[in-house]
Design a protein around this motif. Structure first.
Motif, PDB file in Angstrom:
ATOM      1  N   ASP A  62       0.866  -1.169   0.000  1.00 36.14           N
ATOM      2  CA  ASP A  62       0.000   0.000   0.000  1.00 36.14           C
ATOM      3  C   ASP A  62       0.912   1.230   0.000  1.00 36.14           C
ATOM      4  O   ASP A  62       2.052   1.147   0.471  1.00 36.14           O
ATOM      5  CB  ASP A  62      -0.878  -0.016   1.263  1.00 36.14           C
ATOM      6  N   PRO A  63       0.471   2.360  -0.554  1.00 34.15           N
ATOM      7  CA  PRO A  63       1.341   3.557  -0.555  1.00 34.15           C
ATOM      8  C   PRO A  63       1.890   3.925   0.817  1.00 34.15           C
ATOM      9  O   PRO A  63       2.999   4.468   0.924  1.00 34.15           O
ATOM     10  CB  PRO A  63       0.424   4.650  -1.110  1.00 34.15           C
ATOM     11  N   THR A  64       1.155   3.630   1.879  1.00 33.82           N
ATOM     12  CA  THR A  64       1.642   3.982   3.220  1.00 33.82           C
ATOM     13  C   THR A  64       2.877   3.183   3.608  1.00 33.82           C
ATOM     14  O   THR A  64       3.630   3.607   4.493  1.00 33.82           O
ATOM     15  CB  THR A  64       0.546   3.751   4.274  1.00 33.82           C
ATOM     16  N   ASP A  65       3.125   2.022   2.937  1.00 31.56           N
ATOM     17  CA  ASP A  65       4.321   1.238   3.245  1.00 31.56           C
ATOM     18  C   ASP A  65       5.592   2.018   2.929  1.00 31.56           C
ATOM     19  O   ASP A  65       6.648   1.763   3.517  1.00 31.56           O
ATOM     20  CB  ASP A  65       4.318  -0.074   2.459  1.00 31.56           C
ATOM     21  N   SER A  66       5.503   2.944   1.988  1.00 28.99           N
ATOM     22  CA  SER A  66       6.666   3.745   1.597  1.00 28.99           C
ATOM     23  C   SER A  66       6.659   5.128   2.240  1.00 28.99           C
ATOM     24  O   SER A  66       7.555   5.930   1.992  1.00 28.99           O
ATOM     25  CB  SER A  66       6.705   3.907   0.068  1.00 28.99           C
ATOM     26  N   LYS A  67       5.661   5.413   3.039  1.00 31.75           N
ATOM     27  CA  LYS A  67       5.573   6.732   3.674  1.00 31.75           C
ATOM     28  C   LYS A  67       5.531   6.651   5.189  1.00 31.75           C
ATOM     29  O   LYS A  67       5.917   7.585   5.886  1.00 31.75           O
ATOM     30  CB  LYS A  67       4.314   7.445   3.155  1.00 31.75           C
ATOM     31  N   GLY A  68       5.084   5.521   5.711  1.00 33.79           N
ATOM     32  CA  GLY A  68       4.909   5.381   7.141  1.00 33.79           C
ATOM     33  C   GLY A  68       3.479   5.698   7.553  1.00 33.79           C
ATOM     34  O   GLY A  68       2.674   6.194   6.756  1.00 33.79           O
ATOM     35  N   PRO A 128       0.772   7.758  10.058  1.00 31.73           N
ATOM     36  CA  PRO A 128       0.713   8.983  10.891  1.00 31.73           C
ATOM     37  C   PRO A 128       0.484   8.629  12.358  1.00 31.73           C
ATOM     38  O   PRO A 128      -0.344   7.784  12.692  1.00 31.73           O
ATOM     39  CB  PRO A 128      -0.481   9.738  10.304  1.00 31.73           C
ATOM     40  N   PHE A 129       1.264   9.269  13.209  1.00 27.70           N
ATOM     41  CA  PHE A 129       1.148   9.013  14.648  1.00 27.70           C
ATOM     42  C   PHE A 129       1.061  10.354  15.361  1.00 27.70           C
ATOM     43  O   PHE A 129       1.953  11.198  15.232  1.00 27.70           O
ATOM     44  CB  PHE A 129       2.356   8.226  15.153  1.00 27.70           C
ATOM     45  N   PRO A 130      -0.012  10.596  16.117  1.00 25.03           N
ATOM     46  CA  PRO A 130      -0.202  11.918  16.731  1.00 25.03           C
ATOM     47  C   PRO A 130       0.757  12.153  17.895  1.00 25.03           C
ATOM     48  O   PRO A 130       1.197  11.230  18.572  1.00 25.03           O
ATOM     49  CB  PRO A 130      -1.650  11.872  17.210  1.00 25.03           C
ATOM     50  N   LYS A 171       3.303  12.795  13.111  1.00 21.28           N
ATOM     51  CA  LYS A 171       4.489  12.425  12.343  1.00 21.28           C
ATOM     52  C   LYS A 171       4.239  11.076  11.677  1.00 21.28           C
ATOM     53  O   LYS A 171       3.529  10.234  12.219  1.00 21.28           O
ATOM     54  CB  LYS A 171       5.720  12.326  13.251  1.00 21.28           C
ATOM     55  N   PHE A 172       4.845  10.900  10.490  1.00 20.13           N
ATOM     56  CA  PHE A 172       4.777   9.614   9.830  1.00 20.13           C
ATOM     57  C   PHE A 172       5.904   8.735  10.362  1.00 20.13           C
ATOM     58  O   PHE A 172       7.081   9.088  10.249  1.00 20.13           O
ATOM     59  CB  PHE A 172       4.907   9.767   8.309  1.00 20.13           C
ATOM     60  N   LEU A 173       5.548   7.615  10.954  1.00 18.02           N
ATOM     61  CA  LEU A 173       6.529   6.715  11.534  1.00 18.02           C
ATOM     62  C   LEU A 173       6.732   5.500  10.614  1.00 18.02           C
ATOM     63  O   LEU A 173       5.770   4.857  10.210  1.00 18.02           O
ATOM     64  CB  LEU A 173       6.063   6.246  12.913  1.00 18.02           C
ATOM     65  N   PRO A 174       7.987   5.206  10.229  1.00 16.50           N
ATOM     66  CA  PRO A 174       8.241   4.069   9.342  1.00 16.50           C
ATOM     67  C   PRO A 174       7.980   2.743  10.047  1.00 16.50           C
ATOM     68  O   PRO A 174       8.102   2.623  11.270  1.00 16.50           O
ATOM     69  CB  PRO A 174       9.734   4.224   8.998  1.00 16.50           C
TER      70      PRO A 174
END
Length: 341
Positions: free
Chosen positions: A56-62, A64-66, A74-77
């Motif tokens: 999924d695209p989020t696999d390459s972006k991480g 979001p974690f508040p 922040k996007f956490l890998p």
């Protein structure tokens, strides 16, 4: 640009230490992934294999974690991205089957490939990208790769398997001599473009590898069925016919017992078979007998097959080069063969 396995191996050995990304295209089953794995070993890199087709695209972006106060995020890998971000040793990040991934997943890779970062997360300098894909014409579910993604690779090459590279690998890997002899006799069957959409295999280095793994366990009455399922009915029919010739030839051990009088075949198929079989039996203790039979091959005009025999024997058992027979043969025709003259 088409390259052979040997050329690709050399190219990757130069690009990987410079951290330059490479995209490899080609038919299914021709060894793209194997060459990347060998490169990782040869250059002392760890290997991280990702399959974008299931991402999924989020696999390459991480994800979001508040923040604790809920005002920012922040996007956490995670997963492969986290492993790459925390790499301490040289690492090859291999994107396999990239062309089968959705455009959204491919687009998510663009910042990683060029800027080597995702948001505030920066890839460590010891990470190198390699990628592989089949072509649109290969019936492999490839719709294409986005042009901006392609432009982020330092070079794009198309791998084309060759019988010389395959046989060198096969000899080192102790592939059955009968299969090596057959594909030398019919090199056009090493890799065949599949033209139908039927559910059947076509000849490729990968599918011949499956044949090699089953040759010692499949009984004769099931050979055609087994091999046809691996490489297709046409190639299997030719292989089974070749095996009949191979099995009717003098036993290689018998040739080594009487190298001065043993029969020398006259047909190319039988000569390929004898050369491969004797190379598989050759060692330091019997190489003097191999030399005598090889000299007879040369004397009867079969220098090409003598060269195959000697080179395969040395590749399979490098210690042969320490034998008195090998050293003594350096001054004659066999020495010229060894030196490639």
């Amino acid at each position: 640009m088409k390259v052979t396995p040997a050329q690709l191996t050399e190219l990757l050995s130069l690009y990987v230490p410079k951290r330059l990304p490479v995209l490899i295209t080609g038919r299914p089953g021709i060894g793209k992934s194997d060459i990347v794995e060998q490169t990782a070993h040869a250059t002392d890199h760890e290997l991280l294999i990702s399959h974008p087709v299931v991402e999924d695209p989020t696999d390459s972006k991480g994800l979001p974690f508040p923040s604790p106060d809920g005002t920012t995020a922040k996007f956490l890998p995670f997963g492969d991205l986290e492993r790459a971000m925390t790499a301490r040793r040289p690492l090859i990040w291999f994107l396999d089957d990239l062309g089968q991934a959705s455009p959204a997943v491919q687009a998510a890779k663009m910042q990683l490939l060029l800027a080597r970062r995702v948001g505030e997360h920066v890839l460590p300098p010891q990470v190198t990208f390699l990628a592989a894909t089949n072509r649109r014409t290969d019936n492999a579910g490839v719709s294409g790769i986005l042009d901006p993604v392609i432009s982020r690779f330092a070079t794009v090459v198309e791998l084309e398997p060759t019988i010389d590279d395959w046989t060198q690998w096969a000899v080192r890997g102790n592939i059955p001599p009968a299969l090596i002899a057959f594909l030398r006799f019919r090199p056009d069957l090493l890799s065949v473009q599949k033209t139908s959409r039927d559910i059947e295999n076509a000849p490729s280095p990968r599918s011949w590898g499956f044949v090699a793994k089953t040759m010692d366990v499949v009984p004769k009455h099931l050979e055609h069925i087994s091999y046809a399922g691996s490489v297709g009915e046409g190639a299997a029919t030719e292989l089974v016919a070749f095996l009949q010739i191979f099995r009717e030839l003098p036993n290689p051990d018998a040739i080594l017992l009487a190298p001065d009088t043993a029969m020398i075949p006259t047909t190319p198929s039988a000569l390929y078979a004898i050369a491969a079989a004797l190379a598989a039996r050759a060692n330091e203790n019997n190489f003097d007998r191999v030399v005598r039979y090889t000299e007879r091959l040369i004397g009867e005009g079969h220098r090409e097959f003598a060269a195959l025999l000697v080179r395969d024997a040395v590749q399979r058992s490098p210690q042969i080069q320490n034998s008195y027979a090998f050293i003594g043969a350096q001054g004659g025709e066999i020495g010229k063969i060894i030196r490639g003259e």
